[in-house]
Design a protein around this motif. Structure first.
Motif, PDB file in Angstrom:
ATOM      1  N   PRO A  78      -2.782  50.015  46.897  1.00 48.36           N
ATOM      2  CA  PRO A  78      -3.141  50.322  48.289  1.00 48.36           C
ATOM      3  C   PRO A  78      -2.506  51.585  48.851  1.00 48.36           C
ATOM      4  CG  PRO A  78      -2.632  47.989  48.036  1.00 48.36           C
ATOM      5  CD  PRO A  78      -2.255  48.647  46.751  1.00 48.36           C
ATOM      6  N   GLU A  79      -1.334  51.968  48.342  1.00 52.85           N
ATOM      7  CA  GLU A  79      -0.610  53.101  48.920  1.00 52.85           C
ATOM      8  C   GLU A  79      -1.045  54.450  48.346  1.00 52.85           C
ATOM      9  OE1 GLU A  79       2.715  50.197  47.542  1.00 52.85           O
ATOM     10  OE2 GLU A  79       0.642  50.673  46.996  1.00 52.85           O
ATOM     11  N   PHE A  80      -2.008  54.453  47.431  1.00 48.99           N
ATOM     12  CA  PHE A  80      -2.333  55.681  46.694  1.00 48.99           C
ATOM     13  C   PHE A  80      -2.631  56.857  47.616  1.00 48.99           C
ATOM     14  CE2 PHE A  80      -5.752  58.314  44.714  1.00 48.99           C
ATOM     15  CZ  PHE A  80      -4.929  58.990  43.822  1.00 48.99           C
ATOM     16  N   GLU A  81      -3.371  56.640  48.699  1.00 48.90           N
ATOM     17  CA  GLU A  81      -3.755  57.731  49.581  1.00 48.90           C
ATOM     18  C   GLU A  81      -2.751  57.990  50.703  1.00 48.90           C
ATOM     19  OE1 GLU A  81      -7.720  57.054  50.923  1.00 48.90           O
ATOM     20  OE2 GLU A  81      -8.613  57.427  48.956  1.00 48.90           O
ATOM     21  N   TRP A  82      -1.687  57.233  50.738  1.00 49.70           N
ATOM     22  CA  TRP A  82      -0.656  57.502  51.745  1.00 49.70           C
ATOM     23  C   TRP A  82       0.079  58.787  51.401  1.00 49.70           C
ATOM     24  CZ3 TRP A  82       2.303  52.191  52.419  1.00 49.70           C
ATOM     25  CH2 TRP A  82       1.378  51.196  52.767  1.00 49.70           C
ATOM     26  N   MET A  98      17.132  40.146  40.899  1.00 53.13           N
ATOM     27  CA  MET A  98      16.186  41.155  41.362  1.00 53.13           C
ATOM     28  C   MET A  98      16.337  41.289  42.870  1.00 53.13           C
ATOM     29  SD  MET A  98      12.041  41.209  40.754  1.00 53.13           S
ATOM     30  CE  MET A  98      11.001  42.532  41.375  1.00 53.13           C
ATOM     31  N   VAL A  99      16.201  42.507  43.381  1.00 54.59           N
ATOM     32  CA  VAL A  99      16.259  42.771  44.813  1.00 54.59           C
ATOM     33  C   VAL A  99      14.955  43.432  45.228  1.00 54.59           C
ATOM     34  CG1 VAL A  99      17.474  43.934  46.695  1.00 54.59           C
ATOM     35  CG2 VAL A  99      18.766  43.085  44.715  1.00 54.59           C
ATOM     36  N   MET A 100      14.343  42.917  46.277  1.00 53.77           N
ATOM     37  CA  MET A 100      13.099  43.505  46.775  1.00 53.77           C
ATOM     38  C   MET A 100      13.253  43.860  48.245  1.00 53.77           C
ATOM     39  SD  MET A 100       9.176  42.208  46.307  1.00 53.77           S
ATOM     40  CE  MET A 100       9.203  42.749  44.596  1.00 53.77           C
ATOM     41  N   VAL A 101      12.986  45.129  48.562  1.00 48.73           N
ATOM     42  CA  VAL A 101      13.027  45.608  49.939  1.00 48.73           C
ATOM     43  C   VAL A 101      11.599  45.830  50.416  1.00 48.73           C
ATOM     44  CG1 VAL A 101      15.287  46.647  49.607  1.00 48.73           C
ATOM     45  CG2 VAL A 101      13.252  48.026  49.200  1.00 48.73           C
ATOM     46  N   ASP A 102      11.456  46.214  51.690  1.00 56.62           N
ATOM     47  CA  ASP A 102      10.121  46.406  52.225  1.00 56.62           C
ATOM     48  C   ASP A 102       9.459  47.685  51.735  1.00 56.62           C
ATOM     49  OD1 ASP A 102      11.932  47.973  53.593  1.00 56.62           O
ATOM     50  OD2 ASP A 102      11.354  47.300  55.593  1.00 56.62           O
ATOM     51  N   CYS A 103      10.174  48.815  51.850  1.00 56.97           N
ATOM     52  CA  CYS A 103       9.597  50.110  51.512  1.00 56.97           C
ATOM     53  C   CYS A 103      10.721  51.134  51.379  1.00 56.97           C
ATOM     54  CB  CYS A 103       8.610  50.553  52.588  1.00 56.97           C
ATOM     55  SG  CYS A 103       9.379  50.843  54.212  1.00 56.97           S
ATOM     56  N   PRO A 104      10.428  52.303  50.825  1.00 59.20           N
ATOM     57  CA  PRO A 104      11.446  53.352  50.790  1.00 59.20           C
ATOM     58  C   PRO A 104      11.845  53.770  52.197  1.00 59.20           C
ATOM     59  CG  PRO A 104       9.635  53.847  49.277  1.00 59.20           C
ATOM     60  CD  PRO A 104       9.187  52.693  50.119  1.00 59.20           C
ATOM     61  N   ASP A 105      13.088  54.194  52.374  1.00 62.19           N
ATOM     62  CA  ASP A 105      13.528  54.783  53.631  1.00 62.19           C
ATOM     63  C   ASP A 105      13.121  56.247  53.674  1.00 62.19           C
ATOM     64  OD1 ASP A 105      14.614  52.553  54.839  1.00 62.19           O
ATOM     65  OD2 ASP A 105      16.596  52.847  53.956  1.00 62.19           O
ATOM     66  N   ALA A 106      13.241  56.852  54.843  1.00 65.10           N
ATOM     67  CA  ALA A 106      12.791  58.232  55.027  1.00 65.10           C
ATOM     68  C   ALA A 106      13.483  59.194  54.073  1.00 65.10           C
ATOM     69  CB  ALA A 106      13.018  58.655  56.474  1.00 65.10           C
ATOM     70  N   ASP A 107      14.752  58.940  53.759  1.00 64.44           N
ATOM     71  CA  ASP A 107      15.514  59.856  52.899  1.00 64.44           C
ATOM     72  C   ASP A 107      15.312  59.598  51.411  1.00 64.44           C
ATOM     73  OD1 ASP A 107      16.556  60.977  55.191  1.00 64.44           O
ATOM     74  OD2 ASP A 107      18.364  59.733  55.168  1.00 64.44           O
ATOM     75  N   ASP A 108      14.666  58.499  51.057  1.00 64.79           N
ATOM     76  CA  ASP A 108      14.578  58.128  49.645  1.00 64.79           C
ATOM     77  C   ASP A 108      13.676  59.059  48.839  1.00 64.79           C
ATOM     78  OD1 ASP A 108      16.238  56.057  50.250  1.00 64.79           O
ATOM     79  OD2 ASP A 108      14.715  54.489  50.133  1.00 64.79           O
ATOM     80  N   GLY A 109      12.670  59.630  49.506  1.00 61.44           N
ATOM     81  CA  GLY A 109      11.726  60.477  48.795  1.00 61.44           C
ATOM     82  C   GLY A 109      12.379  61.685  48.153  1.00 61.44           C
ATOM     83  N   VAL A 148       3.447  54.875  57.424  1.00 59.84           N
ATOM     84  CA  VAL A 148       3.629  55.572  58.689  1.00 59.84           C
ATOM     85  C   VAL A 148       4.487  54.704  59.612  1.00 59.84           C
ATOM     86  CG1 VAL A 148       2.454  56.510  60.719  1.00 59.84           C
ATOM     87  CG2 VAL A 148       1.431  56.766  58.454  1.00 59.84           C
ATOM     88  N   ALA A 149       5.504  55.312  60.209  1.00 56.11           N
ATOM     89  CA  ALA A 149       6.429  54.617  61.104  1.00 56.11           C
ATOM     90  C   ALA A 149       7.260  53.558  60.392  1.00 56.11           C
ATOM     91  CB  ALA A 149       5.691  53.986  62.285  1.00 56.11           C
ATOM     92  N   GLY A 150       7.186  53.510  59.053  1.00 55.12           N
ATOM     93  CA  GLY A 150       8.012  52.579  58.309  1.00 55.12           C
ATOM     94  C   GLY A 150       7.564  51.139  58.361  1.00 55.12           C
ATOM     95  N   ARG A 151       6.359  50.873  58.854  1.00 51.85           N
ATOM     96  CA  ARG A 151       5.860  49.495  58.971  1.00 51.85           C
ATOM     97  C   ARG A 151       4.672  49.279  58.041  1.00 51.85           C
ATOM     98  NH1 ARG A 151       7.930  46.620  63.110  1.00 51.85           N
ATOM     99  NH2 ARG A 151       9.123  47.760  64.691  1.00 51.85           N
ATOM    100  N   MET A 152       4.705  48.185  57.310  1.00 56.54           N
ATOM    101  CA  MET A 152       3.639  47.880  56.370  1.00 56.54           C
ATOM    102  C   MET A 152       2.341  47.556  57.115  1.00 56.54           C
ATOM    103  SD  MET A 152       3.457  44.840  53.525  1.00 56.54           S
ATOM    104  CE  MET A 152       5.231  44.951  53.318  1.00 56.54           C
ATOM    105  N   PRO A 153       1.246  48.257  56.827  1.00 61.44           N
ATOM    106  CA  PRO A 153      -0.027  47.951  57.486  1.00 61.44           C
ATOM    107  C   PRO A 153      -0.477  46.527  57.175  1.00 61.44           C
ATOM    108  CG  PRO A 153      -0.115  50.088  56.395  1.00 61.44           C
ATOM    109  CD  PRO A 153       1.148  49.417  55.932  1.00 61.44           C
ATOM    110  N   ARG A 154      -0.858  45.801  58.202  1.00 62.38           N
ATOM    111  CA  ARG A 154      -1.235  44.396  58.025  1.00 62.38           C
ATOM    112  C   ARG A 154      -2.444  44.233  57.112  1.00 62.38           C
ATOM    113  NH1 ARG A 154       2.070  40.076  59.947  1.00 62.38           N
ATOM    114  NH2 ARG A 154       3.480  40.991  61.484  1.00 62.38           N
ATOM    115  N   ASN A 181      12.224  41.684  57.005  1.00 60.25           N
ATOM    116  CA  ASN A 181      11.091  40.851  57.401  1.00 60.25           C
ATOM    117  C   ASN A 181       9.877  41.015  56.495  1.00 60.25           C
ATOM    118  OD1 ASN A 181      12.378  39.701  59.628  1.00 60.25           O
ATOM    119  ND2 ASN A 181      11.747  41.342  60.993  1.00 60.25           N
ATOM    120  N   ALA A 182       9.515  42.258  56.193  1.00 59.24           N
ATOM    121  CA  ALA A 182       8.290  42.492  55.424  1.00 59.24           C
ATOM    122  C   ALA A 182       8.394  41.912  54.023  1.00 59.24           C
ATOM    123  CB  ALA A 182       7.988  43.984  55.369  1.00 59.24           C
ATOM    124  N   ALA A 183       9.556  42.026  53.393  1.00 60.34           N
ATOM    125  CA  ALA A 183       9.743  41.445  52.066  1.00 60.34           C
ATOM    126  C   ALA A 183       9.674  39.926  52.129  1.00 60.34           C
ATOM    127  CB  ALA A 183      11.073  41.903  51.476  1.00 60.34           C
TER     128      ALA A 183
END
Length: 243
Positions: A78-82, A98-109, A148-154, A181-183
Motif C-alpha cells: 500500500p505504501e508504494f506511491e507514498w 520481535m518489536v513492531m512500531v507504527d511507522c518510521p519517524d521523520a529522521d529515520d529516512g 503524511v502527518a505520521g498517521r496511518m491512513p485508515r 496505538n497503530a501497532a
C-alpha cells in the motif's frame, strides 16, 4: 578488539542504568540471575477463551522471510506511491523477541533505519534494561514508509495489518512488543493503552507468540511519567508478570 568489547559492555550497562533511573526502578527484579527468555509462552489451550484465530495468509506474500522483506519494499504494498524511503525490517530471522512500531519517524529516512535520533536512543536504553539490543531483536514497522502527518491512513489499515501479521508468522518469535496505538490496532485489533497490562496470544502456523503492547518511545519522551508503566510492560514481555 578487547578494548572495543569492553567499551560496548560498559555502554550497555550505562544505557540500562539510565533507563532504570528514568523509569523509577529502585529495587532489583530478582536476587538471582534469570534467563528471561526461558519462560514458556502459554500454550494455545491456555488461551482457548481469548486466543485470536489463526492468521489468514495472503497467497501473494512470499513464504520465506528474506523474500518477504525484499517484497515489503517493492511495488505490491500500500505504501508504494507514498513519498519517502521504504525502510526494511532488521534483525535475526530467528529472533526470540520481535518489536513492531507504527511507522518510521521523520529522521529515520536519512539513516535508512527505524528508531533513530532521540527516540532511538531511548529505545536502545529500554532494550538494554531487559538485557537485549538491536542485534538480537527483529525490528519492523507496520508502515514501511512514514505516512503524511505520521498517521496511518485508515483505508489501508486492514491490508497493512495482514502484511504485518504475515511478517510475525515468518519470524515466529517467542515474544512480540508492540509500540504505540497503530501497532496495537494492526495486530490486536484494539487501541493502546487499553491493550496494555496483559500477555496476548497471537497464533500462527508455527505456534503461539506472546504479545505485549506498550507506549512508543516518542510518547515517553513527551510524557516521562509513563516510563514507570512502560517498565512494567517490559517486565511482562520478558516473562516476569508478577513484578
Amino acid at each position: 578488539m578487547g578494548a572495543d568489547q569492553h567499551h560496548d559492555w560498559m555502554g550497555s550497562v550505562a544505557s540500562a542504568l539510565d533507563w532504570w533511573q528514568e523509569a523509577g526502578v529502585d529495587t532489583l527484579v530478582d536476587e538471582a540471575p534469570r534467563d528471561w527468555l526461558s519462560q514458556p509462552v502459554p500454550s494455545p489451550a491456555t488461551f482457548a477463551a481469548t486466543a485470536a484465530a489463526p492468521v489468514q495468509i495472503v497467497d501473494a506474500m512470499p513464504a520465506a522471510l528474506a523474500d518477504f522483506i525484499a517484497w515489503r519494499t517493492g511495488d505490491a504494498v500500500p505504501e508504494f506511491e507514498w513519498r519517502g524511503l521504504s525502510i526494511a525490517a532488521t534483525g535475526p530471522a530467528d529472533a526470540a523477541v520481535m518489536v513492531m512500531v507504527d511507522c518510521p519517524d521523520a529522521d529515520d529516512g536519512a539513516a535508512g533505519l527505524l528508531m533513530t535520533g532521540a527516540t532511538g536512543a531511548l529505545f536502545d536504553r529500554m532494550l538494554a534494561a531487559i538485557g537485549l539490543s538491536r542485534d538480537v531483536v527483529h525490528l519492523a514497522a507496520v508502515c514501511a514508509k512514514r505516512p503524511v502527518a505520521g498517521r496511518m491512513p485508515r483505508e489501508v489499515e486492514a491490508r497493512l495489518s495482514e502484511i504485518s501479521k504475515h511478517h510475525i508468522g515468518l519470524v515466529a518469535p517467542k515474544r512480540l512488543l508492540l509500540l504505540g496505538n497503530a501497532a496495537s490496532r494492526a495486530i490486536l485489533g484494539a487501541e493502546m493503552p487499553g491493550t496494555r497490562g496483559r500477555l496476548h496470544p497471537f497464533n500462527h502456523k508455527v505456534g503461539t507468540t506472546g504479545v505485549v503492547a506498550s507506549f512508543h518511545p516518542r510518547f515517553l519522551i513527551e510524557k516521562p511519567a509513563a516510563k514507570a508503566e512502560a517498565w512494567k510492560d517490559l517486565q511482562l514481555l520478558m516473562g516476569d508478570a508478577s513484578k
